[in-house]
Design an enzyme around this catalytic site. Structure first.
Site, PDB file in Angstrom:
ATOM      1  N   LYS A  46       0.815  -1.217   0.000  1.00  0.00           N
ATOM      2  CA  LYS A  46       0.000   0.000   0.000  1.00  0.00           C
ATOM      3  C   LYS A  46       0.850   1.269   0.000  1.00  0.00           C
ATOM      4  CE  LYS A  46      -3.706   1.899   2.917  1.00  0.00           C
ATOM      5  NZ  LYS A  46      -4.432   1.685   4.178  1.00  0.00           N
TER       6      LYS A  46
ATOM      7  N   THR B 186       4.601 -11.825  15.226  1.00  0.00           N
ATOM      8  CA  THR B 186       5.550 -11.277  16.200  1.00  0.00           C
ATOM      9  C   THR B 186       5.495 -12.031  17.524  1.00  0.00           C
ATOM     10  OG1 THR B 186       5.865  -9.328  17.603  1.00  0.00           O
ATOM     11  CG2 THR B 186       3.711  -9.575  16.662  1.00  0.00           C
ATOM     12  N   ASP B 187       6.578 -11.929  18.297  1.00  0.00           N
ATOM     13  CA  ASP B 187       6.576 -12.504  19.654  1.00  0.00           C
ATOM     14  C   ASP B 187       5.723 -11.677  20.615  1.00  0.00           C
ATOM     15  OD1 ASP B 187       8.228 -10.266  19.847  1.00  0.00           O
ATOM     16  OD2 ASP B 187       9.892 -11.309  20.826  1.00  0.00           O
ATOM     17  N   GLU B 188       5.356 -10.444  20.186  1.00  0.00           N
ATOM     18  CA  GLU B 188       4.649  -9.557  21.112  1.00  0.00           C
ATOM     19  C   GLU B 188       3.253 -10.073  21.454  1.00  0.00           C
ATOM     20  OE1 GLU B 188       5.209  -5.370  20.444  1.00  0.00           O
ATOM     21  OE2 GLU B 188       7.041  -5.720  19.303  1.00  0.00           O
TER      22      GLU B 188
ATOM     23  N   ALA C   4      -2.236  -6.765  20.004  1.00  0.00           N
ATOM     24  CA  ALA C   4      -3.587  -7.334  20.016  1.00  0.00           C
ATOM     25  C   ALA C   4      -4.076  -7.569  18.585  1.00  0.00           C
ATOM     26  CB  ALA C   4      -4.544  -6.405  20.756  1.00  0.00           C
TER      27      ALA C   4
ATOM     28  N   PRO D 193       3.254   4.053  27.493  1.00  0.00           N
ATOM     29  CA  PRO D 193       2.172   3.468  28.296  1.00  0.00           C
ATOM     30  C   PRO D 193       2.084   1.953  28.075  1.00  0.00           C
ATOM     31  CG  PRO D 193       1.335   5.254  26.892  1.00  0.00           C
ATOM     32  CD  PRO D 193       2.767   5.027  26.511  1.00  0.00           C
TER      33      PRO D 193
ATOM     34  N   LYS E  15      -2.164  -8.093  15.934  1.00  0.00           N
ATOM     35  CA  LYS E  15      -1.412  -9.220  15.356  1.00  0.00           C
ATOM     36  C   LYS E  15      -1.926 -10.543  15.938  1.00  0.00           C
ATOM     37  CE  LYS E  15       1.609  -9.229  12.856  1.00  0.00           C
ATOM     38  NZ  LYS E  15       1.680  -9.236  11.366  1.00  0.00           N
TER      39      LYS E  15
ATOM     40  N   TYR F  75      -1.114  -2.754  18.872  1.00  0.00           N
ATOM     41  CA  TYR F  75      -0.382  -3.472  17.811  1.00  0.00           C
ATOM     42  C   TYR F  75      -0.399  -4.973  18.074  1.00  0.00           C
ATOM     43  CZ  TYR F  75       3.685  -5.629  15.582  1.00  0.00           C
ATOM     44  OH  TYR F  75       4.511  -6.487  14.893  1.00  0.00           O
TER      45      TYR F  75
ATOM     46  N   ASN G  71      13.434  -7.351  15.033  1.00  0.00           N
ATOM     47  CA  ASN G  71      14.417  -7.374  13.951  1.00  0.00           C
ATOM     48  C   ASN G  71      15.189  -6.051  13.913  1.00  0.00           C
ATOM     49  OD1 ASN G  71      13.191  -9.286  11.137  1.00  0.00           O
ATOM     50  ND2 ASN G  71      12.796  -9.649  13.286  1.00  0.00           N
TER      51      ASN G  71
ATOM     52  N   TYR H 143      13.150   5.225  26.757  1.00  0.00           N
ATOM     53  CA  TYR H 143      11.897   5.248  27.517  1.00  0.00           C
ATOM     54  C   TYR H 143      12.124   4.684  28.924  1.00  0.00           C
ATOM     55  CZ  TYR H 143       9.520   5.560  22.896  1.00  0.00           C
ATOM     56  OH  TYR H 143       9.093   5.913  21.645  1.00  0.00           O
TER      57      TYR H 143
ATOM     58  N   LEU I  51      13.681   1.777  17.454  1.00  0.00           N
ATOM     59  CA  LEU I  51      14.791   2.159  18.331  1.00  0.00           C
ATOM     60  C   LEU I  51      16.158   2.214  17.629  1.00  0.00           C
ATOM     61  CD1 LEU I  51      15.755   2.795  21.254  1.00  0.00           C
ATOM     62  CD2 LEU I  51      16.255   0.359  21.475  1.00  0.00           C
TER      63      LEU I  51
HETATM   64  P1  NAD Z   1       6.984  -2.133   8.202  1.00  0.00           P
HETATM   65  O1  NAD Z   1       6.048  -1.223   8.928  1.00  0.00           O
HETATM   66  O2  NAD Z   1       8.390  -1.695   7.963  1.00  0.00           O
HETATM   67  O3  NAD Z   1       6.394  -2.491   6.746  1.00  0.00           O
HETATM   68  C1  NAD Z   1       5.048  -2.807   6.546  1.00  0.00           C
HETATM   69  C2  NAD Z   1       4.785  -2.741   5.053  1.00  0.00           C
HETATM   70  O4  NAD Z   1       3.408  -3.110   4.844  1.00  0.00           O
HETATM   71  C3  NAD Z   1       4.960  -1.343   4.457  1.00  0.00           C
HETATM   72  O5  NAD Z   1       5.659  -1.426   3.238  1.00  0.00           O
HETATM   73  C4  NAD Z   1       3.532  -0.856   4.230  1.00  0.00           C
HETATM   74  O6  NAD Z   1       3.417   0.054   3.150  1.00  0.00           O
HETATM   75  C5  NAD Z   1       2.810  -2.162   3.963  1.00  0.00           C
HETATM   76  N1  NAD Z   1       1.367  -2.105   4.265  1.00  0.00           N
HETATM   77  C6  NAD Z   1       0.789  -1.572   5.373  1.00  0.00           C
HETATM   78  N2  NAD Z   1      -0.550  -1.688   5.292  1.00  0.00           N
HETATM   79  C7  NAD Z   1      -0.813  -2.339   4.120  1.00  0.00           C
HETATM   80  C8  NAD Z   1      -1.995  -2.773   3.486  1.00  0.00           C
HETATM   81  N3  NAD Z   1      -3.204  -2.549   4.036  1.00  0.00           N
HETATM   82  N4  NAD Z   1      -1.905  -3.417   2.294  1.00  0.00           N
HETATM   83  C9  NAD Z   1      -0.684  -3.624   1.708  1.00  0.00           C
HETATM   84  N5  NAD Z   1       0.477  -3.219   2.274  1.00  0.00           N
HETATM   85  C10 NAD Z   1       0.418  -2.595   3.462  1.00  0.00           C
HETATM   86  O7  NAD Z   1       6.930  -3.512   8.988  1.00  0.00           O
HETATM   87  P2  NAD Z   1       8.059  -4.614   9.188  1.00  0.00           P
HETATM   88  O8  NAD Z   1       8.868  -4.246  10.361  1.00  0.00           O
HETATM   89  O9  NAD Z   1       8.711  -4.860   7.883  1.00  0.00           O
HETATM   90  O10 NAD Z   1       7.165  -5.858   9.588  1.00  0.00           O
HETATM   91  C11 NAD Z   1       6.679  -6.761   8.606  1.00  0.00           C
HETATM   92  C12 NAD Z   1       5.864  -7.838   9.295  1.00  0.00           C
HETATM   93  O11 NAD Z   1       6.678  -8.523  10.241  1.00  0.00           O
HETATM   94  C13 NAD Z   1       4.671  -7.299  10.084  1.00  0.00           C
HETATM   95  O12 NAD Z   1       3.598  -8.177   9.908  1.00  0.00           O
HETATM   96  C14 NAD Z   1       5.142  -7.286  11.527  1.00  0.00           C
HETATM   97  O13 NAD Z   1       4.067  -7.475  12.402  1.00  0.00           O
HETATM   98  C15 NAD Z   1       6.063  -8.498  11.525  1.00  0.00           C
HETATM   99  N6  NAD Z   1       7.162  -8.460  12.505  1.00  0.00           N
HETATM  100  C16 NAD Z   1       7.976  -7.358  12.593  1.00  0.00           C
HETATM  101  C17 NAD Z   1       9.036  -7.369  13.504  1.00  0.00           C
HETATM  102  C18 NAD Z   1       9.986  -6.223  13.598  1.00  0.00           C
HETATM  103  O14 NAD Z   1      10.848  -6.211  14.498  1.00  0.00           O
HETATM  104  N7  NAD Z   1       9.926  -5.225  12.735  1.00  0.00           N
HETATM  105  C19 NAD Z   1       9.246  -8.489  14.313  1.00  0.00           C
HETATM  106  C20 NAD Z   1       8.392  -9.600  14.175  1.00  0.00           C
HETATM  107  C21 NAD Z   1       7.355  -9.563  13.263  1.00  0.00           C
HETATM  108  P1  TYD Z   2      10.690  -0.550  19.031  1.00  0.00           P
HETATM  109  O1  TYD Z   2      11.861  -0.481  18.115  1.00  0.00           O
HETATM  110  O2  TYD Z   2       9.594   0.462  18.881  1.00  0.00           O
HETATM  111  O3  TYD Z   2      10.121  -2.039  18.979  1.00  0.00           O
HETATM  112  P2  TYD Z   2       8.982  -2.762  19.927  1.00  0.00           P
HETATM  113  O4  TYD Z   2       8.265  -1.748  20.715  1.00  0.00           O
HETATM  114  O5  TYD Z   2       8.113  -3.417  18.909  1.00  0.00           O
HETATM  115  O6  TYD Z   2       9.756  -3.729  20.779  1.00  0.00           O
HETATM  116  O7  TYD Z   2      11.257  -0.423  20.515  1.00  0.00           O
HETATM  117  C1  TYD Z   2      12.222  -1.319  21.016  1.00  0.00           C
HETATM  118  C2  TYD Z   2      12.412  -1.005  22.472  1.00  0.00           C
HETATM  119  O8  TYD Z   2      13.013   0.299  22.575  1.00  0.00           O
HETATM  120  C3  TYD Z   2      11.117  -0.913  23.255  1.00  0.00           C
HETATM  121  O9  TYD Z   2      11.329  -1.439  24.570  1.00  0.00           O
HETATM  122  C4  TYD Z   2      10.822   0.564  23.317  1.00  0.00           C
HETATM  123  C5  TYD Z   2      12.199   1.184  23.355  1.00  0.00           C
HETATM  124  N1  TYD Z   2      12.320   2.526  22.736  1.00  0.00           N
HETATM  125  C6  TYD Z   2      12.955   3.558  23.443  1.00  0.00           C
HETATM  126  O10 TYD Z   2      13.413   3.381  24.594  1.00  0.00           O
HETATM  127  N2  TYD Z   2      13.056   4.783  22.840  1.00  0.00           N
HETATM  128  C7  TYD Z   2      12.550   5.029  21.603  1.00  0.00           C
HETATM  129  O11 TYD Z   2      12.652   6.187  21.108  1.00  0.00           O
HETATM  130  C8  TYD Z   2      11.934   3.954  20.869  1.00  0.00           C
HETATM  131  C9  TYD Z   2      11.366   4.176  19.480  1.00  0.00           C
HETATM  132  C10 TYD Z   2      11.841   2.718  21.488  1.00  0.00           C
END
Ligand code: NAD
Ligand code: TYD
Length: 352
Positions: free
Chosen positions: A33, A133-135, A161, A292, A163, A159, A189, A216, A199
């Site tokens: 998107k 995700t593990d969350e 909830a 929060p 997922k 988020y 990741n 934070y 972060l």
């Molecule tokens: P991101 O936010 O970087 O990318 C999400 C992508 O999805 C973007 O390119 C966005 O344009 C697209 N998108 C959003 N809504 C859309 C829609 N309605 N239709 C089509 N495309 C859409 O996210 P990410 O970090 O690359 O995460 C990818 C997946 O992996 C997610 O499902 C996330 O829950 C999961 N995940 C992420 C992490 C992490 O640390 N980033 C860890 C575990 C799992």
């Molecule tokens: P984030 O990268 O947002 O991933 P997630 O919340 O999905 O784990 O944050 C990683 C950790 O870093 C999380 O415990 C929140 C903390 N954090 C900060 O302390 N400062 C920041 O500015 C951000 C974005 C995250």
């Protein structure tokens, strides 16, 4: 072909690039998107590659998804598309419900209809891989064992909830309709092409721009970091050999407190690009108001995927974080392209 959704985002983009780095790999139909988190510059190197077809669209658009499945006849779908940032989900949860829950529902329904029309051999080979995700498991105390696939779901943020809800839909489509799914639940990741609201990239770029490094609360929250290339290799493995209807936890065996992650980044930057005044970047660390409902600790037990599929991460945190910092130093053009006006508005809203 395989259909990848969200393939212009951080993990999806890395997945597309890694997949197509193999000259024998299937082509990719990439549906994204292009929200604020989607960046076509990530896929710039594929612009003349006929194996990559990009479609700008929403996984919630039934007519579009049905038409794409009909036209391209993919043998698998890997669903990355999501709203992914916890802090944004606190400010505005509606997009998370729409994409992560309703969008996944729509994708499942379109895919099931398409799958029903395949012949027996194609039906058997088809896979719907849901990336999660593990969350979804909630928060651990310091002494709890790491999450296994049998932990109960206890999501705490809008988020997680959303997922969790999508994971439940995927599970139900397997049990009710026999639809061939696999799900992976991965820890945090990091790596190239990571949007700088999260972060690690936020800290690297703020450090280089002489800005505060916001921590934070007390900074003692723990995350289990996985290099994005390792996540991509795990997905390829589960997609190829995972058991239908199963979930696999993916993690890096790298639990780190946030403050230690930030200090490590500062130390690497001190070495690779010292501050003009020769002081450490750690002087920019600033403790700010906590998030929060901030989950205290995530930790993944990735034993199942190792035992059953032989997957293990290739990077340690030390090797992965060094590569990542170096990548941000080497790629100012990519950074410039994503740091738009709307990104600046977000920083103002979140950190002012
Ligand atoms: P991101 O936010 O970087 O990318 C999400 C992508 O999805 C973007 O390119 C966005 O344009 C697209 N998108 C959003 N809504 C859309 C829609 N309605 N239709 C089509 N495309 C859409 O996210 P990410 O970090 O690359 O995460 C990818 C997946 O992996 C997610 O499902 C996330 O829950 C999961 N995940 C992420 C992490 C992490 O640390 N980033 C860890 C575990 C799992
Ligand atoms: P984030 O990268 O947002 O991933 P997630 O919340 O999905 O784990 O944050 C990683 C950790 O870093 C999380 O415990 C929140 C903390 N954090 C900060 O302390 N400062 C920041 O500015 C951000 C974005 C995250």
């Amino acid at each position: 072909m395989i259909l990848v959704t969200g393939g212009a985002g951080f993990i999806g983009g890395n997945f597309v690039l890694d997949w197509l780095a193999n000259p024998n790999a299937d082509g990719i139909l990439n549906l994204d998107k292009l929200t604020y988190a989607g960046n076509l510059t990530t896929l710039e190197s594929l612009k003349d590659d006929p194996r990559h077809v990009f479609v700008h669209g929403d996984i919630g658009d039934k007519a579009l998804v049905a038409q794409l499945l009909k036209d391209y006849q993919p043998r698998a779908i890997v669903n990355f598309a999501a709203e992914s940032h916890v802090d944004r989900s606190i400010h505005g949860p509606a997009d998370f419900v729409n994409t992560n829950i309703v969008g996944t529902f729509n994708l499942l329904e379109c895919a099931r209809e398409y799958w029903n029309g395949l012949d027996d051999a194609e039906k058997k080979a088809f896979r719907f891989h849901h990336v999660s995700t593990d969350e979804v498991y909630g928060s651990l105390s310091a002494t709890d064992p790491a999450f296994t696939e049998t932990n109960s779901y206890e999501p705490n943020s809008p988020y997680s909830a959303s997922k969790a809800a999508s994971d439940h839909l995927v599970r139900a489509w397997f049990h009710t309709y026999g639809f061939p799914v696999v799900t992976t639940n991965c820890s945090n990741n990091y790596g190239p092409y990571h949007f700088p609201e999260k972060l690690i990239p936020l800290v690297i770029l703020n450090a280089l721009n002489s800005k505060a490094l916001p921590i934070y609360g007390d900074g003692q929250q723990i995350r289990d970091w996985l290099y994005v290339g390792d996540h991509c290799s795990a997905i390829r493995e589960v997609l190829a050999h995972g058991k239908l209807g199963e979930t696999y936890n993916i993690g890096g065996w790298n639990e780190k407190a946030n403050i230690d992650v930030v200090k490590t980044i500062c130390t690497i930057l001190d070495e690779l690009q010292p501050r003009p005044d020769n002081k450490s970047y750690s002087e920019q660390i600033t403790f700010v108001k906590d998030r929060p409902g901030h989950d205290r600790r995530y930790a993944i037990d990735a034993g199942k995927v190792e035992r059953e599929l032989g997957w293990r991460p290739a990077e340690t945190f030390d090797t992965g974080i060094r590569k990542t910092v170096q990548w941000y130093l080497d790629n100012p053009v990519w950074v410039e392209g994503v740091v738009s006006g709307s990104y600046r508005d977000w920083l103002q809203k979140q950190y002012s």
